[in-house]
Design an enzyme around this catalytic site. Structure first.
Site, PDB file in Angstrom:
ATOM      1  N   GLN A   1       0.724  -1.145   0.188  1.00 25.34           N
ATOM      2  CA  GLN A   1      -0.193  -0.039   0.200  1.00 25.34           C
ATOM      3  C   GLN A   1       0.698   1.195  -0.088  1.00 25.34           C
ATOM      4  OE1 GLN A   1      -2.715  -1.801   3.184  1.00 25.34           O
ATOM      5  NE2 GLN A   1      -4.162  -0.357   2.113  1.00 25.34           N
TER       6      GLN A   1
ATOM      7  N   HIS B   1       0.872  -9.083   4.873  1.00 25.10           N
ATOM      8  CA  HIS B   1      -0.420  -8.075   4.725  1.00 25.10           C
ATOM      9  C   HIS B   1      -0.990  -8.145   3.152  1.00 25.10           C
ATOM     10  CE1 HIS B   1      -2.228  -4.307   6.735  1.00 25.10           C
ATOM     11  NE2 HIS B   1      -2.646  -4.587   5.765  1.00 25.10           N
TER      12      HIS B   1
ATOM     13  N   ASN C   1      -1.819 -10.778   8.611  1.00 25.03           N
ATOM     14  CA  ASN C   1      -2.644  -9.618   8.711  1.00 25.03           C
ATOM     15  C   ASN C   1      -4.384 -10.202   8.455  1.00 25.03           C
ATOM     16  OD1 ASN C   1      -3.321  -6.806   9.137  1.00 25.03           O
ATOM     17  ND2 ASN C   1      -4.421  -7.015   7.108  1.00 25.03           N
ATOM     18  N   GLU C   2      -5.227  -9.885   9.490  1.00 24.08           N
ATOM     19  CA  GLU C   2      -6.605 -10.061   9.242  1.00 24.08           C
ATOM     20  C   GLU C   2      -6.673 -11.603   8.608  1.00 24.08           C
ATOM     21  OE1 GLU C   2      -8.509  -6.870   7.546  1.00 24.08           O
ATOM     22  OE2 GLU C   2      -8.147  -5.926   9.234  1.00 24.08           O
TER      23      GLU C   2
HETATM   24  C1  BGC Z   1      -6.228  -3.663   6.017  1.00 26.46           C
HETATM   25  C2  BGC Z   1      -5.756  -2.548   5.439  1.00 26.46           C
HETATM   26  C3  BGC Z   1      -6.950  -1.769   4.904  1.00 26.46           C
HETATM   27  C4  BGC Z   1      -7.781  -1.078   5.932  1.00 26.46           C
HETATM   28  C5  BGC Z   1      -8.691   0.003   5.499  1.00 26.46           C
HETATM   29  C6  BGC Z   1      -7.594  -3.424   6.823  1.00 26.46           C
HETATM   30  O1  BGC Z   1      -8.597  -4.291   6.712  1.00 26.46           O
HETATM   31  O2  BGC Z   1      -5.462  -4.354   7.013  1.00 26.46           O
HETATM   32  O3  BGC Z   1      -4.908  -3.089   4.589  1.00 26.46           O
HETATM   33  O4  BGC Z   1      -6.268  -0.609   4.058  1.00 26.46           O
HETATM   34  O5  BGC Z   1      -8.431  -2.190   6.341  1.00 26.46           O
HETATM   35  O6  BGC Z   1      -9.588  -0.435   4.782  1.00 26.46           O
END
Ligand code: BGC
Length: 415
Positions: free
Chosen positions: A19, A113, A157-158
């Site tokens: 990003q 991520h 991540n998530e």
């Molecule tokens: C993610 C980010 C994303 C952010 C805003 C999160 O779910 O980890 O990468 O940019 O939300 O939408």
């Protein structure tokens, strides 16, 4: 009421390699952004060019008042072909960590991520049984080379994203995903089949959750076996989940399957990363759109800072490990609104701490206006604006404000 945070509380901002770095040529995202038919509104391009500007960026974040920075290491750069590691790319991240340390920012790294090496997506991404071993091999190399420099590490991540998006009604059914023209074309270009080409989090098979959890476990073990001792955890996408009358069962199921299943798996970890943006309501027929008249963010979901407190309490009750707010933020062009949102979210976190919940840090998403995945550069999450032609950074009022909060270790600093 004074809202002081504990000594040593981590104050930071978060970013992800794809990003902000720019030119992530070898990743599945770059590939997909450039297909003739693509779900992305625009390609990531040079992004914020953080690959070259990390020194200035770290200096700026430290000047503002933060004591930590969460960023991700790009697997697609570190392991450009299966089993072939780039020492130069690893050295790059050593320099990024060094820049953090030079400026007093505790480096918090995320190993994955969203973006992956193109070859990994072509081999089935997180949808195959070999996922765990492949991810662990990469983690092992990173831990061996850089592990003594980390303040904290997030594996994936998530990692509940797929199930989470399914329960939120955002991801279409599996059969539909498999036939998406971009998936078919991405597969063709990588000499594989649409069944196999899998890009996180647009996975198409129900099994993904378990393969991802296994990847987390093996990845965490690999990180632990390397140099250095540092807290290791996963990050979980969370929402304040609410039922309108008749929606109790759907809400309970969404909570159980899209969050608790993963939070329970975090029980053996050193912490869990809570990532909260909004609230989701459930009715008899499933997920509901925001209530009529609700204030929305640029992302189209409800502006609901209270959701952070609710999710910290929930994560604590289920995972029973220390909590780090690894992401919390709002997409808006209105700085007064951003400040009000963060202040409210932080007050909620402070109430949790007062009630004895071990919350160790808060990372605002995001440091910069960056590449917001499918939505491109339109949503403004950053506390620092970036002119993407000149790459000039301009701190927004919320950046100055949050920096002062970080220095004071308290939300009650006036405006
Ligand atoms: C993610 C980010 C994303 C952010 C805003 C999160 O779910 O980890 O990468 O940019 O939300 O939408």
């Amino acid at each position: 009421m004074a809202m002081k945070f504990p000594d040593g509380f981590l104050w930071g901002t978060a970013t992800a390699a794809h990003q902000v770095e720019g030119g992530n040529f070898n990743s599945d995202y770059w590939l997909t952004e450039h297909l003739p038919v693509t779900p992305f509104v625009e390609p990531s391009g040079d992004s914020c060019d953080q690959y070259h500007r990390y020194r200035e960026d770290c200096a700026l974040l430290a000047r503002l008042g933060f004591n930590s920075y969460r960023f991700s290491i790009e697997w697609a750069r570190v392991e450009p072909e299966p089993g072939e590691f780039s020492a130069a790319a690893i050295e790059h991240y050593r320099r990024v960590i060094g820049a953090c340390q030079d400026h007093g920012l505790a480096p918090v790294v995320t190993l994955h991520h969203f973006s992956s090496p193109r070859w990994f997506a072509a081999r089935g991404g997180f949808e195959t049984a070999e996922t765990g071993e492949l991810f662990a091999r990469y983690c092992e190399r990173i831990a061996h080379d850089l592990g003594d420099l980390f303040a904290m590490a997030c594996t994936i991540n998530e990692l509940n994203s797929v199930v989470h998006l399914q329960h939120s009604g955002v991801l279409p059914p599996d059969e539909y995903i498999l036939q998406l023209p971009w998936r078919v074309e991405a597969a063709r270009r990588n000499s594989t089949t649409p069944e196999r080409f899998s890009m996180f989090p647009f996975a198409a098979r129900g099994v993904t959750g378990d393969f991802i959890l296994q990847a987390h476990r093996l990845g965490a073990a690999a990180l632990r076996s390397g140099r250095g001792r540092f807290p290791i955890g996963m990050t979980v996408a969370m929402q304040e989940i609410e039922a309108v009358p008749g929606g109790e069962e759907n809400a309970a199921r969404a909570s159980r399957e899209s969050e608790d299943h993963f939070l329970e798996a975090a029980r053996g970890d050193d912490f869990v990363g809570v990532q909260t943006y909004s609230r989701r309501r459930y009715g008899e027929g499933g997920p509901l759109p925001p209530a009529p008249g609700a204030k929305l963010t640029q992302m189209g979901y409800e502006d609901r800072p209270e959701a952070l407190e609710a999710t910290i309490r929930h994560a604590h009750a289920v995972a029973r490990v220390p909590i780090v707010v690894t992401e919390s933020g709002i997409a808006t062009e209105d700085e007064a609104r951003r400040i009000a949102f963060v202040r409210e979210a932080l007050r909620g976190a402070a109430r949790c701490i007062k009630d004895g919940i071990d919350v160790r840090g808060y990372y605002y998403w995001s440091a910069f206006d960056n590449f917001e995945w499918l939505a491109g550069y339109a949503p403004k999450f950053g506390i620092i604006a970036v002119d993407r032609t000149t790459q000039v950074r301009t701190v927004k009022p919320a950046g100055q404000w949050l920096g002062r909060v970080a220095r004071a270790n308290s939300t009650e600093i006036g405006d």
